[in-house]
Structures are given as structure tokens and as C-alpha cells.
Design a protein around this motif. Structure first.
Motif, PDB file in Angstrom:
ATOM      1  N   HIS A  10       0.826  -1.208   0.000  1.00  9.42           N
ATOM      2  CA  HIS A  10       0.000   0.000   0.000  1.00  9.42           C
ATOM      3  C   HIS A  10       0.865   1.264   0.000  1.00  9.42           C
ATOM      4  O   HIS A  10       0.530   2.260  -0.648  1.00  9.42           O
ATOM      5  CB  HIS A  10      -0.938   0.004   1.206  1.00  9.42           C
ATOM      6  CG  HIS A  10      -1.842  -1.191   1.272  1.00  9.42           C
ATOM      7  ND1 HIS A  10      -2.535  -1.669   0.185  1.00  9.42           N
ATOM      8  CD2 HIS A  10      -2.150  -2.017   2.307  1.00  9.42           C
ATOM      9  CE1 HIS A  10      -3.247  -2.726   0.544  1.00  9.42           C
ATOM     10  NE2 HIS A  10      -3.023  -2.965   1.816  1.00  9.42           N
ATOM     11  N   TRP A  11       1.965   1.211   0.751  1.00  6.56           N
ATOM     12  CA  TRP A  11       2.868   2.363   0.776  1.00  6.56           C
ATOM     13  C   TRP A  11       3.525   2.578  -0.583  1.00  6.56           C
ATOM     14  O   TRP A  11       3.700   3.722  -1.031  1.00  6.56           O
ATOM     15  CB  TRP A  11       3.936   2.180   1.856  1.00  6.56           C
ATOM     16  CG  TRP A  11       3.399   2.342   3.235  1.00  6.56           C
ATOM     17  CD1 TRP A  11       3.187   1.374   4.166  1.00  6.56           C
ATOM     18  CD2 TRP A  11       2.971   3.571   3.840  1.00  6.56           C
ATOM     19  NE1 TRP A  11       2.654   1.915   5.314  1.00  6.56           N
ATOM     20  CE2 TRP A  11       2.515   3.261   5.149  1.00  6.56           C
ATOM     21  CE3 TRP A  11       2.930   4.899   3.419  1.00  6.56           C
ATOM     22  CZ2 TRP A  11       2.029   4.234   6.027  1.00  6.56           C
ATOM     23  CZ3 TRP A  11       2.444   5.869   4.292  1.00  6.56           C
ATOM     24  CH2 TRP A  11       2.004   5.529   5.568  1.00  6.56           C
ATOM     25  N   LEU A  13       2.243   1.676  -3.462  1.00  6.65           N
ATOM     26  CA  LEU A  13       1.196   2.215  -4.323  1.00  6.65           C
ATOM     27  C   LEU A  13       1.013   3.708  -4.074  1.00  6.65           C
ATOM     28  O   LEU A  13       0.844   4.499  -5.017  1.00  6.65           O
ATOM     29  CB  LEU A  13      -0.119   1.468  -4.075  1.00  6.65           C
ATOM     30  CG  LEU A  13      -1.330   1.920  -4.893  1.00  6.65           C
ATOM     31  CD1 LEU A  13      -1.071   1.750  -6.388  1.00  6.65           C
ATOM     32  CD2 LEU A  13      -2.571   1.153  -4.470  1.00  6.65           C
ATOM     33  N   ALA A  14       1.072   4.116  -2.816  1.00  2.00           N
ATOM     34  CA  ALA A  14       0.874   5.532  -2.474  1.00  2.00           C
ATOM     35  C   ALA A  14       1.984   6.411  -3.035  1.00  2.00           C
ATOM     36  O   ALA A  14       1.726   7.475  -3.618  1.00  2.00           O
ATOM     37  CB  ALA A  14       0.788   5.694  -0.957  1.00  2.00           C
ATOM     38  N   VAL A  15       3.235   6.002  -2.895  1.00  2.00           N
ATOM     39  CA  VAL A  15       4.335   6.847  -3.362  1.00  2.00           C
ATOM     40  C   VAL A  15       4.421   6.835  -4.883  1.00  2.00           C
ATOM     41  O   VAL A  15       4.810   7.848  -5.505  1.00  2.00           O
ATOM     42  CB  VAL A  15       5.674   6.402  -2.724  1.00  2.00           C
ATOM     43  CG1 VAL A  15       6.220   5.139  -3.346  1.00  2.00           C
ATOM     44  CG2 VAL A  15       6.717   7.512  -2.813  1.00  2.00           C
ATOM     45  N   THR A  16       4.020   5.733  -5.511  1.00  2.00           N
ATOM     46  CA  THR A  16       3.952   5.698  -6.975  1.00  2.00           C
ATOM     47  C   THR A  16       2.869   6.645  -7.475  1.00  2.00           C
ATOM     48  O   THR A  16       3.039   7.338  -8.489  1.00  2.00           O
ATOM     49  CB  THR A  16       3.676   4.266  -7.463  1.00  2.00           C
ATOM     50  OG1 THR A  16       4.652   3.381  -6.902  1.00  2.00           O
ATOM     51  CG2 THR A  16       3.753   4.187  -8.977  1.00  2.00           C
ATOM     52  N   THR A  17       1.749   6.682  -6.761  1.00  2.00           N
ATOM     53  CA  THR A  17       0.664   7.607  -7.102  1.00  2.00           C
ATOM     54  C   THR A  17       1.109   9.053  -6.934  1.00  2.00           C
ATOM     55  O   THR A  17       0.786   9.917  -7.763  1.00  2.00           O
ATOM     56  CB  THR A  17      -0.572   7.316  -6.224  1.00  2.00           C
ATOM     57  OG1 THR A  17      -0.950   5.942  -6.389  1.00  2.00           O
ATOM     58  CG2 THR A  17      -1.736   8.210  -6.607  1.00  2.00           C
ATOM     59  N   LEU A  18       1.860   9.333  -5.864  1.00  2.00           N
ATOM     60  CA  LEU A  18       2.375  10.685  -5.644  1.00  2.00           C
ATOM     61  C   LEU A  18       3.325  11.088  -6.771  1.00  2.00           C
ATOM     62  O   LEU A  18       3.308  12.246  -7.228  1.00  2.00           O
ATOM     63  CB  LEU A  18       3.092  10.754  -4.296  1.00  2.00           C
ATOM     64  CG  LEU A  18       3.719  12.099  -3.918  1.00  2.00           C
ATOM     65  CD1 LEU A  18       2.645  13.185  -3.800  1.00  2.00           C
ATOM     66  CD2 LEU A  18       4.498  11.978  -2.597  1.00  2.00           C
ATOM     67  N   SER A 122       6.110   2.229 -13.511  1.00  2.00           N
ATOM     68  CA  SER A 122       4.986   2.053 -12.596  1.00  2.00           C
ATOM     69  C   SER A 122       4.174   0.815 -12.964  1.00  2.00           C
ATOM     70  O   SER A 122       3.783   0.026 -12.090  1.00  2.00           O
ATOM     71  CB  SER A 122       4.082   3.289 -12.631  1.00  2.00           C
ATOM     72  OG  SER A 122       4.773   4.440 -12.184  1.00  2.00           O
ATOM     73  N   VAL A 141      -5.575   3.626  -9.567  1.00  2.00           N
ATOM     74  CA  VAL A 141      -5.169   4.534  -8.492  1.00  2.00           C
ATOM     75  C   VAL A 141      -3.954   5.356  -8.903  1.00  2.00           C
ATOM     76  O   VAL A 141      -3.905   6.574  -8.691  1.00  2.00           O
ATOM     77  CB  VAL A 141      -4.878   3.736  -7.194  1.00  2.00           C
ATOM     78  CG1 VAL A 141      -4.215   4.623  -6.143  1.00  2.00           C
ATOM     79  CG2 VAL A 141      -6.166   3.150  -6.638  1.00  2.00           C
ATOM     80  N   VAL A 142      -2.947   4.685  -9.499  1.00  2.00           N
ATOM     81  CA  VAL A 142      -1.759   5.420  -9.952  1.00  2.00           C
ATOM     82  C   VAL A 142      -2.138   6.425 -11.040  1.00  2.00           C
ATOM     83  O   VAL A 142      -1.707   7.583 -11.017  1.00  2.00           O
ATOM     84  CB  VAL A 142      -0.681   4.444 -10.467  1.00  2.00           C
ATOM     85  CG1 VAL A 142       0.506   5.219 -11.048  1.00  2.00           C
ATOM     86  CG2 VAL A 142      -0.199   3.540  -9.342  1.00  2.00           C
ATOM     87  N   GLY A 145      -3.680   9.434  -9.635  1.00  2.00           N
ATOM     88  CA  GLY A 145      -2.702  10.407  -9.134  1.00  2.00           C
ATOM     89  C   GLY A 145      -2.254  11.347 -10.231  1.00  2.00           C
ATOM     90  O   GLY A 145      -2.162  12.569 -10.030  1.00  2.00           O
TER      91      GLY A 145
END
Length: 434
Positions: A10-11, A13-18, A122, A141-142, A145
Motif C-alpha cells: 500500500h505504501w 502504491l501511495a508513493v507511486t501515485t504521488l 509504474s 489509483v496510480v 494520481g
């Protein structure tokens, strides 16, 4: 009692989205910088120069896709992605120092080359860090972002310019932000779950579910090895891949209206102020971005119910015809707000298929996900570059009354052709391994 899986996936995925969020802000900010009064007071561009400047990014971005995918497999995704974030941020900051068209071209071409590897990397890392039953959703999700960055780029860029009184501050602010994002990506990401010190056995077993191992390769040709080669022969022979290439090219031709031409259209045809232009553009893209989450859930659900081929094919095809219809609906939108809704629904339907596109690359790519993704994405961005280069020609040749409706008709035709081509795309057959 079995331990619960750690949340490392999940982390990541979050930083890839950012990273995608930052990339699209940096990509989209130029249109609103060029349209600002402070830019026009300092640098004088002809309409042709502005069109070529926008097009230059997409040509550089497109042509660097495959080399970036190869580099990712050759040197590792963690290192390359971190370097690329720093580079595209530096080139965005450089645009703020530009004193003429030559430096702007250098900044945009450099930004395009650096950003080229972001989505292939990604897509490849999601094939390892997202559960196979949630590939579409994670991809959505990505992509969300990125679209969120695109949605907020008009509003943030205009506000930064108005706050500091100069277009240059937009480039500088985005460039500095990229250093923080690069550091976060480096700290969070590892190449595989097995290499990550924060991932436990339960998470690794979860991520391994349902995957079939790629065929073994000789030690010197494995992904990340010194002898890695792009599977060019397999790519050139694969009919389904070529259908995806032309599908993406036509789709991006239609979609690129919002990044290349919408701001100018709202100003010259609808006669909106800078501030109102930013609000309408943001609303358009805000409506559209929900398609990414819906599309991700939809392609995953359809895949579970109907199988891999139809699970990817239905979102790819139906959404293109919907996008074409919404382009034509824009011709009858009288108010700016109604136009924003029509354009928003066009972007919504277009983006609803993007998770299926990403998941397709993960489905067929095997150990070559990054370069295969990059190959198809390269052709897609040729479409965006062609739109930027030909929009002015279309208007000069066919637009006799200044309403720019020819642009909407051209986009509708491109979406329709993409929908027809989608029937030749098959996610159920892997591209032959190199």
C-alpha cells in the motif's frame, strides 16, 4: 495464529501515485504558463511556436518510452525512477529561468525524456506489488494520481502565478517539490517483495497468488541483468500489440485536446478570464478523473466474471464510442459550465479504459512489462504530439468562422476509430518472451 500481511504494498502504491501526481503537474503547467499575461509581457511567442513547444514534449516523451523501459529492466526500477523524478523536476525548474524560445524547448524536451520512464516503470512494479485480482484497480489509483495532478495543475499554476506575479514561480515551485518526491520513492520502493525489509512472508505469499512464473531466462539476459534485450522480434510480430499501439495513438489524439487546446479555446472562443479558465479546466478534469477508479474496478470485475480477454476488451471498446459521442455533444454546449460537463464526461469515459490498458501490459508482458508498456505508450504519445502539431493546421484550413468546432469533430473521429481497433486486442495471449 497466522500473521497478517504487512502493508508495504500500500505504501508503494501511495508513493507511486504521488510520483504520477507530480509528473502530470509538471507536464500540464506549461499551457497555463504560456497563457498567463506575465509570460506574454516577457516572452513573445507566435501561435506556431507555442504549438511546436507543446508538441516537442510529446515527441520526446514518446521516443524515449522504449529506451526508458529497457533501462528500467537493465539497471533496476528503484534507481532509475528516482533519477528520472529528479531530472524532470530539474527541467521543470529550468523552464522558470527561460529567457526565450530556445531554452523553453530544451526544458520541455528534457522534461519529456525524463518523464518517459515513469509509467512503464509504474506498470512493471505493479505487476509485482499488486495482487493479480486487483491489477486494474491499482493501475487506476496510480493513473488517478496523474489525473489529479492534471486536474489541479490549471488551478494551482494560475494561483501561483497570480500570488507571486510571475509565471516563472510555477516552474521553480514544482521543481523543488520533485526533490522530496524522489527521496520518498527511494525510501519506499524495492524491486521485489522478497527484497523489501519491511515486507513479511504473509504479504509475499499474498502477492504471489495467482501468478504464473515467467519462463526462465539465461543468467545474462534476465530482467535487470547486463545482457537484457528488448524483445523486438516478438513485438513486431504481435498483431494484438499493434492494435493496442494504434488504439492508444488515436485515443491520445482525442484526449490531448484538453492539455493542448482547451485553455486557448476557452480564452479565444468562449472569452473567459484567466481565473475562470482555470476553474472550468479544473472542473472538466475533476469530473473525468473518477473514471479511473470506476474503470479499474470494472475491468477487474469483468475479468473475474468473463475472463481475461473480455474483461479488458469491453472497457477498451465501449468507452471509446462514449468519448466520441461526448466530443460531438460539446458542439451544442451553450454555457461554459455545460461545456465543462460534456468535456468532463469525455475525459471520464476515456480514462475509464486506462486501467484496462495498464493491466493489459501486465497481462501480456511477462518479464518484459516495462519495455512492452513503453512500446505501446510510445505510439500513444505520437497521437498527442500529432494533435498538438496539427491543431493549428486544422483551424487554419477548415475553421472559417472561428468557432474551432473542427477540433471536436477530429477528436470524435479518432475516438471512433480507436473503438473499432480495440476488437483486435487480446489480453489472453502473452507476447512471446525474448
Amino acid at each position: 495464529m497466522k500473521p497478517s500481511p504487512t502493508p508495504v504494498r500500500h505504501w508503494i502504491l501511495a508513493v507511486t501515485t504521488l510520483s504520477a501526481f507530480l509528473m502530470y503537474i509538471d507536464r500540464a503547467c506549461l499551457a497555463w504558463m504560456l497563457d498567463s499575461q506575465s509570460f506574454k509581457d516577457e516572452i513573445h511567442l507566435t501561435n506556431d511556436q507555442a504549438s511546436h513547444l507543446k508538441s516537442a514534449f510529446f515527441w520526446a516523451y514518446a521516443l524515449a518510452q522504449v529506451p526508458a523501459g529497457w533501462l528500467a529492466e537493465r539497471f533496476g526500477k528503484r534507481t532509475l525512477m528516482t533519477v528520472l523524478i529528479v531530472l524532470w523536476s530539474a527541467f521543470t525548474a529550468l523552464s522558470g529561468f527561460a529567457n526565450g524560445v530556445a531554452m523553453l524547448f530544451i526544458a520541455r524536451i528534457g522534461c519529456g525524456i525524463a518523464e518517459a520512464g515513469a509509467y512503464p516503470i509504474s506498470g512493471s512494479l505493479l505487476s509485482r506489488w499488486a495482487h493479480i485480482n486487483w491489477r486494474g484497480f491499482a493501475s487506476g489509483v496510480v493513473s488517478l494520481g496523474g489525473r489529479l495532478g492534471f486536474v489541479l495543475a490549471p488551478l494551482i499554476t494560475v494561483k501561483v502565478i497570480l500570488l507571486f506575479g510571475s509565471w516563472r514561480w510555477a516552474g521553480w515551485a514544482y521543481g523543488l517539490s520533485g526533490l522530496l518526491v524522489a527521496w520518498l520513492f527511494w525510501m519506499a520502493f524495492r524491486e521485489t517483495p522478497e527484497e523489501h525489509p519491511g515486507s513479511n512472508e504473509a504479504e509475499r505469499a499474498l502477492l504471489a497468488e495467482g501468478r504464473t512464473a515467467a519462463p526462465a531466462a539465461p543468467a545474462d539476459t534476465k530482467a535487470g541483468g547486463p545482457g537484457y534485450r528488448f524483445p523486438l522480434k516478438a513485438v513486431l510480430r504481435d498483431r494484438s500489440l499493434w492494435m493496442m499501439c494504434f488504439y492508444q495513438m488515436l485515443t491520445n489524439f482525442g484526449w490531448a485536446f484538453v492539455i493542448n487546446s482547451m485553455s486557448t479555446y476557452l480564452r479565444d472562443v468562449r472569452h473567459l478570464s484567466e481565473d475562470m479558465n482555470g476553474y472550468i479546466s479544473t472542473l472538466t478534469l475533476f469530473i473525468g478523473m473518477f473514471g479511473l477508479l470506476l474503470g479499474g474496478l470494472l475491468t477487474d470485475w469483468l475479468t473475474r466474471k468473463l475472463g481475461l480477454r473480455l474483461g479488458r476488451l469491453l472497457p477498451l471498446s465501449v468507452t471509446r464510442f462514449l468519448s466520441a459521442g461526448m466530443c460531438l455533444a460539446c458542439l451544442w454546449a451553450d454555457s461554459p459550465w455545460l461545456l465543462a460537463v460534456c468535456l468532463g464526461l469525455m475525459v471520464f469515459s476515456t480514462d475509464s479504459a486506462l486501467p484496462a490498458v495498464w493491466a493489459w501490459a501486465q497481462d501480456v508482458g511477462g518479464r518484459n512489462v516495462a519495455p512492452i508498456f513503453g512500446w505501446a505508450n510510445m505510439w500513444g504519445n505520437f497521437g498527442a504530439a500529432i494533435q498538438a502539431a496539427t491543431a493549428g493546421w486544422l483551424l487554419k484550413t477548415f475553421d472559417k468562422n472561428g468557432d474551432q468546432q473542427e477540433l471536436f469533430i477530429a477528436c470524435a473521429l479518432a475516438f471512433t476509430l480507436a473503438g473499432i481497433l480495440s476488437f483486435g486486442i487480446n489480453a489472453d495471449r502473452k507476447i512471446a518472451e525474448a
